[in-house]
Motif scaffolding. Structure first.
Motif, PDB file in Angstrom:
ATOM      1  N   PHE A  63       0.797  -1.215   0.000  1.00  0.00           N
ATOM      2  CA  PHE A  63       0.000   0.000   0.000  1.00  0.00           C
ATOM      3  C   PHE A  63       0.844   1.287   0.000  1.00  0.00           C
ATOM      4  O   PHE A  63       0.570   2.223  -0.731  1.00  0.00           O
ATOM      5  CB  PHE A  63      -0.926  -0.034   1.216  1.00  0.00           C
ATOM      6  N   TYR A  64       1.891   1.302   0.832  1.00  0.00           N
ATOM      7  CA  TYR A  64       2.649   2.546   0.998  1.00  0.00           C
ATOM      8  C   TYR A  64       3.476   2.886  -0.239  1.00  0.00           C
ATOM      9  O   TYR A  64       3.931   4.014  -0.391  1.00  0.00           O
ATOM     10  CB  TYR A  64       3.510   2.482   2.266  1.00  0.00           C
ATOM     11  N   GLU A  65       3.624   1.912  -1.120  1.00  0.00           N
ATOM     12  CA  GLU A  65       4.336   2.170  -2.373  1.00  0.00           C
ATOM     13  C   GLU A  65       3.426   2.960  -3.331  1.00  0.00           C
ATOM     14  O   GLU A  65       3.896   3.710  -4.167  1.00  0.00           O
ATOM     15  CB  GLU A  65       4.665   0.811  -2.991  1.00  0.00           C
ATOM     16  N   TYR A  66       2.096   2.737  -3.154  1.00  0.00           N
ATOM     17  CA  TYR A  66       1.154   3.394  -4.075  1.00  0.00           C
ATOM     18  C   TYR A  66       1.064   4.894  -3.817  1.00  0.00           C
ATOM     19  O   TYR A  66       0.766   5.665  -4.720  1.00  0.00           O
ATOM     20  CB  TYR A  66      -0.261   2.808  -3.946  1.00  0.00           C
ATOM     21  N   ILE A  67       1.302   5.296  -2.583  1.00  0.00           N
ATOM     22  CA  ILE A  67       1.095   6.715  -2.247  1.00  0.00           C
ATOM     23  C   ILE A  67       2.023   7.623  -3.067  1.00  0.00           C
ATOM     24  O   ILE A  67       1.546   8.492  -3.784  1.00  0.00           O
ATOM     25  CB  ILE A  67       1.205   6.946  -0.720  1.00  0.00           C
ATOM     26  N   PRO A  68       3.389   7.427  -3.033  1.00  0.00           N
ATOM     27  CA  PRO A  68       4.220   8.278  -3.881  1.00  0.00           C
ATOM     28  C   PRO A  68       3.930   8.087  -5.370  1.00  0.00           C
ATOM     29  O   PRO A  68       4.088   9.030  -6.161  1.00  0.00           O
ATOM     30  CB  PRO A  68       5.655   7.858  -3.543  1.00  0.00           C
ATOM     31  N   LYS A  69       3.463   6.872  -5.742  1.00  0.00           N
ATOM     32  CA  LYS A  69       3.159   6.614  -7.145  1.00  0.00           C
ATOM     33  C   LYS A  69       1.985   7.494  -7.602  1.00  0.00           C
ATOM     34  O   LYS A  69       2.025   8.109  -8.672  1.00  0.00           O
ATOM     35  CB  LYS A  69       2.795   5.132  -7.320  1.00  0.00           C
ATOM     36  N   ARG A 109       9.693   1.001  -2.633  1.00  0.00           N
ATOM     37  CA  ARG A 109       9.779  -0.336  -3.241  1.00  0.00           C
ATOM     38  C   ARG A 109      10.959  -1.109  -2.647  1.00  0.00           C
ATOM     39  O   ARG A 109      10.839  -2.279  -2.299  1.00  0.00           O
ATOM     40  CB  ARG A 109       9.944  -0.184  -4.755  1.00  0.00           C
ATOM     41  N   LEU A 110      12.081  -0.391  -2.500  1.00  0.00           N
ATOM     42  CA  LEU A 110      13.276  -1.016  -1.935  1.00  0.00           C
ATOM     43  C   LEU A 110      13.003  -1.470  -0.491  1.00  0.00           C
ATOM     44  O   LEU A 110      13.374  -2.580  -0.092  1.00  0.00           O
ATOM     45  CB  LEU A 110      14.435  -0.011  -1.965  1.00  0.00           C
ATOM     46  N   ILE A 111      12.293  -0.622   0.260  1.00  0.00           N
ATOM     47  CA  ILE A 111      11.988  -0.970   1.654  1.00  0.00           C
ATOM     48  C   ILE A 111      11.116  -2.229   1.699  1.00  0.00           C
ATOM     49  O   ILE A 111      11.322  -3.116   2.527  1.00  0.00           O
ATOM     50  CB  ILE A 111      11.321   0.215   2.388  1.00  0.00           C
ATOM     51  N   TYR A 112      10.141  -2.341   0.790  1.00  0.00           N
ATOM     52  CA  TYR A 112       9.304  -3.546   0.736  1.00  0.00           C
ATOM     53  C   TYR A 112      10.146  -4.780   0.435  1.00  0.00           C
ATOM     54  O   TYR A 112       9.927  -5.850   0.999  1.00  0.00           O
ATOM     55  CB  TYR A 112       8.207  -3.408  -0.317  1.00  0.00           C
TER      56      TYR A 112
END
Ligand code: UDP
Ligand code: MG
Length: 318
Positions: free
Chosen positions: A237-243, A289-292
């Motif tokens: 989910f948190y990857e979508y926010i900056p996207k 993405r890297l953090i995921y």
């Protein structure tokens, strides 16, 4: 002797019951559950005391004295229901159970569903879970929030199966329990883990039941954090926010450039700001993405989970 041998062939089923400050409910639970312990199986009930501050542990010990099927396991402090379920399942494997049933002590998970669960188990289902038909009688605000959560969760994680009111009440085949125990997530979201491990599932529906005594141990705040945990652990989910922000600034940049061309009047400082924001959000997206990826590696979840195989037969034959 004959009875002993008969008993050996019986499947061993263990019921796991997390308890937190449940001195009032345990006696009701015991009186009810014993009615459904089918004599064709070898039963155990593991009461997990999740750091209760009342007389829960003493009561557990009393029942263990009275009935040899009653076992208990007590935590040093309150670790939460998820930890209690994990500990109970681990203990059920230690006593070599063929299947485990998880249920609440307050009789909101009706023991009368156990025969239906066992029937599905004998038909070959490996994970039989219970879910509310509707929430008639439940706190309307809680019911509305719960429905909203399941909708959002199903959308974000693509886990349609868990959607709409699945309880923790379930019967798990030994294979499912073993797979479940392999998932070592510290912050556990059990319902998401069941979906992740897979196996043959069946849903049983039932009407909402009130707590038999005592009060709920889940505050709204606790439930809200739990909901966020589910989304965090089983989606990106948190990857979508900056996207999303990157796309928005991309369109803004396009609009500013086209507007400048049409009007023959470029606003260079606005365009520079848009371009800068765009780069920033793209960078943030890649960092997320890297953090995921790092998280996935650290969680060390298994790459696959096996259900059946005949590979071992090769060794046995040789
Ligand atoms: N429970 C637990 N640890 C906690 C909170 C709850 O073991 O920190 C147990 C509780 O004793 C009960 C079950 O989890 O057997 C469900 O809790 P509760 O009935 O309070 O939740 P609700 O049904 O209101 O969602
Ligand atoms: Mg309850």
């Amino acid at each position: 002797m004959y009875i002993e041998r008969e008993k050996k062939r019986m499947k061993k089923i263990t019921i796991i019951v997390p308890c937190y400050n449940e001195e009032e409910t345990i006696p009701y639970f015991y009186d009810e559950i014993v009615k459904y312990l089918d004599s064709n199986y070898d039963w155990h009930i593991i009461l997990v005391n999740d750091g209760s501050k009342d007389k829960t542990l003493e009561i557990m010990k009393e029942y263990a004295e009275k009935d040899k099927r009653m076992l208990y396991l007590s935590f040093s402090r309150n670790f939460g229901k998820e930890a209690a379920m994990y500990a109970g399942l681990e203990a059920s494997m230690k006593i070599k159970s063929d299947a485990a049933i998880i249920m609440d002590v307050d009789l909101q998970d009706p023991p009368s569903l156990i025969p239906e669960m066992l029937k599905a188990y004998e038909e070959g289902y490996q994970h039989i879970y219970a879910k509310h038909k509707n929430r008639k009688g439940a706190n309307p605000f809680k019911a509305m929030c719960s429905l909203a959560f399941y909708k959002v969760y199903a959308f974000i994680t693509k886990d349609k199966q868990m959607a709409k009111g699945a309880r923790d009440f379930c019967l798990l085949d030994k294979k499912v329990v073993e797979a479940f125990l392999k998932i070592k997530d510290y912050e556990r979201f059990t319902k998401g883990i069941y979906h992740y491990v897979g196996f043959k599932k069946k849903c049983i529906e039932f009407d909402y039941v009130e707590r038999v005594a005592g009060t709920t141990k889940w505050s709204f705040k606790k439930l809200f954090h739990y909901a966020l945990l589910g989304i965090r652990e089983f989606s990106r989910f948190y990857e979508y926010i900056p996207k999303i922000f990157a796309w928005l600034t991309f369109f803004l940049l396009g609009f500013d450039v086209i507007y400048g061309i049409v009007k023959h009047n470029m606003n260079w400082s606005a365009i520079r700001l848009d371009a800068f924001m765009l780069l920033l959000f793209i960078t943030l997206f890649y960092i997320c993405r890297l953090i995921y990826e790092v998280r996935n590696q650290v969680q060390n979840r298994p790459i696959y989970i096996e259900d059946e195989s005949n590979v071992d037969e090769v060794n046995e034959a040789e």
